[in-house]
Motif scaffolding. Structure first.
Motif, PDB file in Angstrom:
ATOM      1  N   ASP A 171      16.888 -45.494  30.765  1.00 31.63           N
ATOM      2  CA  ASP A 171      17.075 -45.531  32.225  1.00 31.63           C
ATOM      3  C   ASP A 171      17.697 -46.855  32.670  1.00 31.63           C
ATOM      4  O   ASP A 171      18.340 -46.913  33.730  1.00 31.63           O
ATOM      5  CB  ASP A 171      15.733 -45.323  32.935  1.00 31.63           C
ATOM      6  N   LEU A 172      17.539 -47.914  31.842  1.00 34.86           N
ATOM      7  CA  LEU A 172      18.083 -49.224  32.205  1.00 34.86           C
ATOM      8  C   LEU A 172      19.538 -49.411  31.763  1.00 34.86           C
ATOM      9  O   LEU A 172      20.147 -50.435  32.049  1.00 34.86           O
ATOM     10  CB  LEU A 172      17.218 -50.339  31.607  1.00 34.86           C
ATOM     11  N   VAL A 173      20.071 -48.424  31.041  1.00 34.79           N
ATOM     12  CA  VAL A 173      21.492 -48.453  30.661  1.00 34.79           C
ATOM     13  C   VAL A 173      22.203 -47.214  31.212  1.00 34.79           C
ATOM     14  O   VAL A 173      23.196 -46.750  30.645  1.00 34.79           O
ATOM     15  CB  VAL A 173      21.676 -48.549  29.128  1.00 34.79           C
ATOM     16  N   ALA A 174      21.662 -46.702  32.325  1.00 40.05           N
ATOM     17  CA  ALA A 174      22.257 -45.561  33.037  1.00 40.05           C
ATOM     18  C   ALA A 174      22.372 -44.325  32.148  1.00 40.05           C
ATOM     19  O   ALA A 174      23.279 -43.500  32.329  1.00 40.05           O
ATOM     20  CB  ALA A 174      23.634 -45.943  33.600  1.00 40.05           C
ATOM     21  N   TYR A 175      21.440 -44.175  31.204  1.00 41.31           N
ATOM     22  CA  TYR A 175      21.409 -43.013  30.316  1.00 41.31           C
ATOM     23  C   TYR A 175      22.755 -42.786  29.628  1.00 41.31           C
ATOM     24  O   TYR A 175      23.203 -41.651  29.444  1.00 41.31           O
ATOM     25  CB  TYR A 175      21.005 -41.749  31.085  1.00 41.31           C
ATOM     26  N   ALA A 176      23.414 -43.866  29.225  1.00 44.96           N
ATOM     27  CA  ALA A 176      24.767 -43.776  28.670  1.00 44.96           C
ATOM     28  C   ALA A 176      24.736 -43.321  27.214  1.00 44.96           C
ATOM     29  O   ALA A 176      24.103 -43.959  26.366  1.00 44.96           O
ATOM     30  CB  ALA A 176      25.463 -45.128  28.773  1.00 44.96           C
ATOM     31  N   GLU A 177      25.421 -42.239  26.924  1.00 45.95           N
ATOM     32  CA  GLU A 177      25.475 -41.706  25.564  1.00 45.95           C
ATOM     33  C   GLU A 177      26.104 -42.682  24.578  1.00 45.95           C
ATOM     34  O   GLU A 177      25.595 -42.818  23.451  1.00 45.95           O
ATOM     35  CB  GLU A 177      26.234 -40.377  25.548  1.00 45.95           C
ATOM     36  N   ILE A 207      15.164 -42.022  24.712  1.00 45.69           N
ATOM     37  CA  ILE A 207      13.996 -41.794  25.570  1.00 45.69           C
ATOM     38  C   ILE A 207      13.893 -42.856  26.661  1.00 45.69           C
ATOM     39  O   ILE A 207      14.537 -43.902  26.597  1.00 45.69           O
ATOM     40  CB  ILE A 207      12.677 -41.802  24.757  1.00 45.69           C
ATOM     41  N   SER A 208      13.054 -42.561  27.640  1.00 49.09           N
ATOM     42  CA  SER A 208      12.540 -43.560  28.562  1.00 49.09           C
ATOM     43  C   SER A 208      11.041 -43.338  28.637  1.00 49.09           C
ATOM     44  O   SER A 208      10.585 -42.368  29.254  1.00 49.09           O
ATOM     45  CB  SER A 208      13.161 -43.433  29.956  1.00 49.09           C
ATOM     46  N   ALA A 209      10.282 -44.191  27.944  1.00 48.46           N
ATOM     47  CA  ALA A 209       8.829 -44.027  27.917  1.00 48.46           C
ATOM     48  C   ALA A 209       8.231 -44.198  29.300  1.00 48.46           C
ATOM     49  O   ALA A 209       7.275 -43.516  29.675  1.00 48.46           O
ATOM     50  CB  ALA A 209       8.212 -45.023  26.943  1.00 48.46           C
ATOM     51  N   GLY A 213       9.321 -41.063  31.205  1.00 47.89           N
ATOM     52  CA  GLY A 213       8.911 -39.828  30.545  1.00 47.89           C
ATOM     53  C   GLY A 213      10.055 -39.008  29.978  1.00 47.89           C
ATOM     54  O   GLY A 213       9.832 -37.893  29.496  1.00 47.89           O
ATOM     55  N   ASP A 214      11.269 -39.525  29.990  1.00 48.73           N
ATOM     56  CA  ASP A 214      12.413 -38.774  29.480  1.00 48.73           C
ATOM     57  C   ASP A 214      12.314 -38.561  27.972  1.00 48.73           C
ATOM     58  O   ASP A 214      12.211 -39.521  27.207  1.00 48.73           O
ATOM     59  CB  ASP A 214      13.714 -39.523  29.791  1.00 48.73           C
ATOM     60  N   ASN A 215      12.368 -37.309  27.557  1.00 48.42           N
ATOM     61  CA  ASN A 215      12.412 -36.912  26.139  1.00 48.42           C
ATOM     62  C   ASN A 215      11.209 -37.372  25.324  1.00 48.42           C
ATOM     63  O   ASN A 215      11.295 -37.483  24.102  1.00 48.42           O
ATOM     64  CB  ASN A 215      13.699 -37.421  25.463  1.00 48.42           C
ATOM     65  N   VAL A 216      10.092 -37.651  26.000  1.00 49.59           N
ATOM     66  CA  VAL A 216       8.873 -37.980  25.270  1.00 49.59           C
ATOM     67  C   VAL A 216       8.088 -36.696  24.996  1.00 49.59           C
ATOM     68  O   VAL A 216       7.899 -36.296  23.849  1.00 49.59           O
ATOM     69  CB  VAL A 216       8.003 -39.001  26.032  1.00 49.59           C
ATOM     70  N   VAL A 217       7.661 -36.053  26.051  1.00 52.60           N
ATOM     71  CA  VAL A 217       7.024 -34.729  25.927  1.00 52.60           C
ATOM     72  C   VAL A 217       7.924 -33.659  26.524  1.00 52.60           C
ATOM     73  O   VAL A 217       8.105 -32.586  25.958  1.00 52.60           O
ATOM     74  CB  VAL A 217       5.633 -34.720  26.609  1.00 52.60           C
ATOM     75  N   GLU A 218       8.520 -33.970  27.683  1.00 47.37           N
ATOM     76  CA  GLU A 218       9.411 -33.025  28.351  1.00 47.37           C
ATOM     77  C   GLU A 218      10.867 -33.466  28.192  1.00 47.37           C
ATOM     78  O   GLU A 218      11.167 -34.660  28.174  1.00 47.37           O
ATOM     79  CB  GLU A 218       9.075 -32.958  29.852  1.00 47.37           C
ATOM     80  N   PRO A 219      11.804 -32.505  28.073  1.00 49.15           N
ATOM     81  CA  PRO A 219      13.232 -32.852  27.973  1.00 49.15           C
ATOM     82  C   PRO A 219      13.704 -33.592  29.222  1.00 49.15           C
ATOM     83  O   PRO A 219      13.212 -33.376  30.323  1.00 49.15           O
ATOM     84  CB  PRO A 219      13.920 -31.481  27.847  1.00 49.15           C
ATOM     85  N   SER A 220      14.662 -34.484  29.027  1.00 43.61           N
ATOM     86  CA  SER A 220      15.172 -35.290  30.132  1.00 43.61           C
ATOM     87  C   SER A 220      16.211 -34.531  30.946  1.00 43.61           C
ATOM     88  O   SER A 220      17.072 -33.837  30.399  1.00 43.61           O
ATOM     89  CB  SER A 220      15.804 -36.573  29.576  1.00 43.61           C
ATOM     90  N   ALA A 221      16.116 -34.705  32.255  1.00 39.64           N
ATOM     91  CA  ALA A 221      17.116 -34.112  33.143  1.00 39.64           C
ATOM     92  C   ALA A 221      18.314 -35.033  33.304  1.00 39.64           C
ATOM     93  O   ALA A 221      19.317 -34.657  33.915  1.00 39.64           O
ATOM     94  CB  ALA A 221      16.490 -33.835  34.510  1.00 39.64           C
TER      95      ALA A 221
END
Length: 443
Positions: free
Chosen positions: A155-161, A188-190, A193-201
């Motif tokens: 989340d701190l790198v703008a979710y950049a691939e 992930i973003s702990a 909650g991104d991609n930890v338990v639920e997939p990230s939007a």
């Protein structure tokens, strides 16, 4: 109606460890994993919420679920290995949350020594750093078969691939060069909650599993029955009672493999051979027993056998030697020096030994060997040559994490000095790639 206990008994168990540099978010990831998988009790969550409010935080700091020591909470760091037990409908878990500081690398050795999977966290802003390489090397040395690279704080790198892809490529190349057979990278973003338990939007470009999904589905290949059969004798049973006047049995836990009545076995280090005439388990005689059962073996001949001896199939016995060449992770504050007298503990056997040589110390920056360091200090990883006062039956660590490992102990006060792994340091990278699916990892 199926009970919860019956449901859990039908699931498999995965032991895994988390590692990473300071402030990469290990404790937050573990807290998020426990919270989002509904493995946190209400009173625990309330205590965390209150502690977070007292520190001026609006949202609950999930890292507090694992950082239990007062010093950990005050400094916002993890110091000791924190073990957590939780379960989902698909699998049971034993989690070891290990520290990130360089001076606590030895704690990671403790946490990863029995792990079947290691989660190595990387801050997406910093990428692969020295401590990341150190943790990858420890995982490779300990023959952890599955490694997950969790690129945190996306989340701190703008979710950049591209940021994720570059880190994943660098780490995967490094870990593969160490012989790690399987590496899975997950962005992930702990905290969010991104991609930890639920997939990230926020990361539709990623189509792989979440952390929990991977933990639930990764193959757990710790079938000890497929490994070389080994039985360290823990206790000799001679009741000499009216009911059992001639009973002589050898009790212990089967470290690996299968033993059968009628099988020819060797007793090491003496090398004497005999036959198994009976196996007693839980008060009953059985024809077959396997790891990790605790049993009593009865043998055809009255051989001099005591605690620390090893029973193995006559046609598949390990070599016996007084010279041990190994890689050690030094865990004590006091150094390990050439010429030092130590105790070597291998399975149920403890013998006197002397450190004959320390040929090299591993430099984790580039995996080069620093020759003849003279001594190893806390958190060092190096090669050693140890001469024992009595012969030992050690397997190479690559074949057995149980009978290929040992401890070096200070004879003066019983302090553990080093954790040792007999044989070659790292697996061959080329071999690991070819045989990853079929490798018989022994846990």
């Amino acid at each position: 109606m199926t009970t919860t206990a019956e449901q859990l008994s039908a699931t498999t168990l995965l032991r895994f460890a988390t590692a990473g540099s300071v402030d990469d978010g290990k404790s937050t990831l573990v807290g998020r994993l426990l919270h989002d998988s509904k493995a946190v009790l209400t009173d625990q969550l309330e205590a965390v919420e209150q502690a977070s409010l007292n520190r001026g935080q609006e949202a609950p700091d999930l890292a507090l679920l694992t950082d239990g020591l007062r010093a950990e909470r005050e400094q916002g760091i993890t110091i000791d290995v924190a073990y957590r037990y939780f379960a989902t409908a698909r699998r049971r878990f034993i989690l070891a949350d290990t520290p990130g500081h360089v001076q606590y690398t030895r704690n990671m050795v403790t946490g990863a020594s029995t792990a079947e999977l290691a989660v190595v966290l990387v801050d997406a802003r910093n990428g692969v750093v020295e401590q990341t390489r150190r943790h990858a090397a420890v995982a490779a040395l300990l023959r952890v078969p599955h490694v997950v690279l969790a690129v945190n704080k996306m989340d701190l790198v703008a979710y950049a691939e591209p940021v994720f892809a570059a880190i994943a490529e660098e780490f995967t190349a490094y870990a593969a060069s160490l012989g790690v057979p399987e590496i899975t990278a997950i962005p992930i973003s702990a905290l969010a909650g991104d991609n930890v338990v639920e997939p990230s939007a926020h990361m539709d470009w990623y189509g792989g599993p979440t952390v929990l999904e991977h933990l639930e589905t990764v193959p757990v290949s710790h079938d000890l029955t497929a490994c070389h059969a080994r039985f360290p004798v823990q206790y000799v049973i001679r009741p000499q009672s009216a009911e059992h006047p001639d009973y002589r049995g050898y009790a212990g836990q089967i470290a690996a493999g299968v033993f059968r009545v009628g099988e020819a076995v060797s007793v090491l280090p003496s090398g004497r051979t005999t036959t198994i005439t009976g196996i007693d388990a839980l008060g009953e005689s059985v024809d077959i027993a396997w790891a990790p059962q605790s049993v009593t073996l009865r043998l055809a001949d009255d051989i001099d056998i005591s605690r620390g001896d090893l029973i193995a199939p006559a046609d598949d016995a390990p070599a016996v030697s007084q010279d041990v060449e190994a890689t050690v992770c030094h865990v004590a504050d006091q150094p390990l020096s050439v010429g030092q007298r130590v105790l070597l503990k291998h399975t149920t056997r403890t013998v006197k030994a002397i450190v004959k040589d320390i040929p090299s110390r591993l430099t984790l920056d580039d995996l080069s060997q620093h020759p003849a360091p003279g001594q190893l200090v806390a958190n060092d990883i190096g090669r050693v040559v140890v001469r024992t006062a009595e012969p030992l039956a050690l397997d190479p660590y690559e074949y057995s994490r149980r009978t290929g490992s040992f401890l070096l102990i200070d004879p003066a006060d019983g302090t553990t000095l080093s954790a040792g792994m007999a044989g070659a340091a790292f697996a061959e990278a080329a071999e690991a790639v070819v045989t990853a699916d079929d490798a018989e990892w022994d846990f």
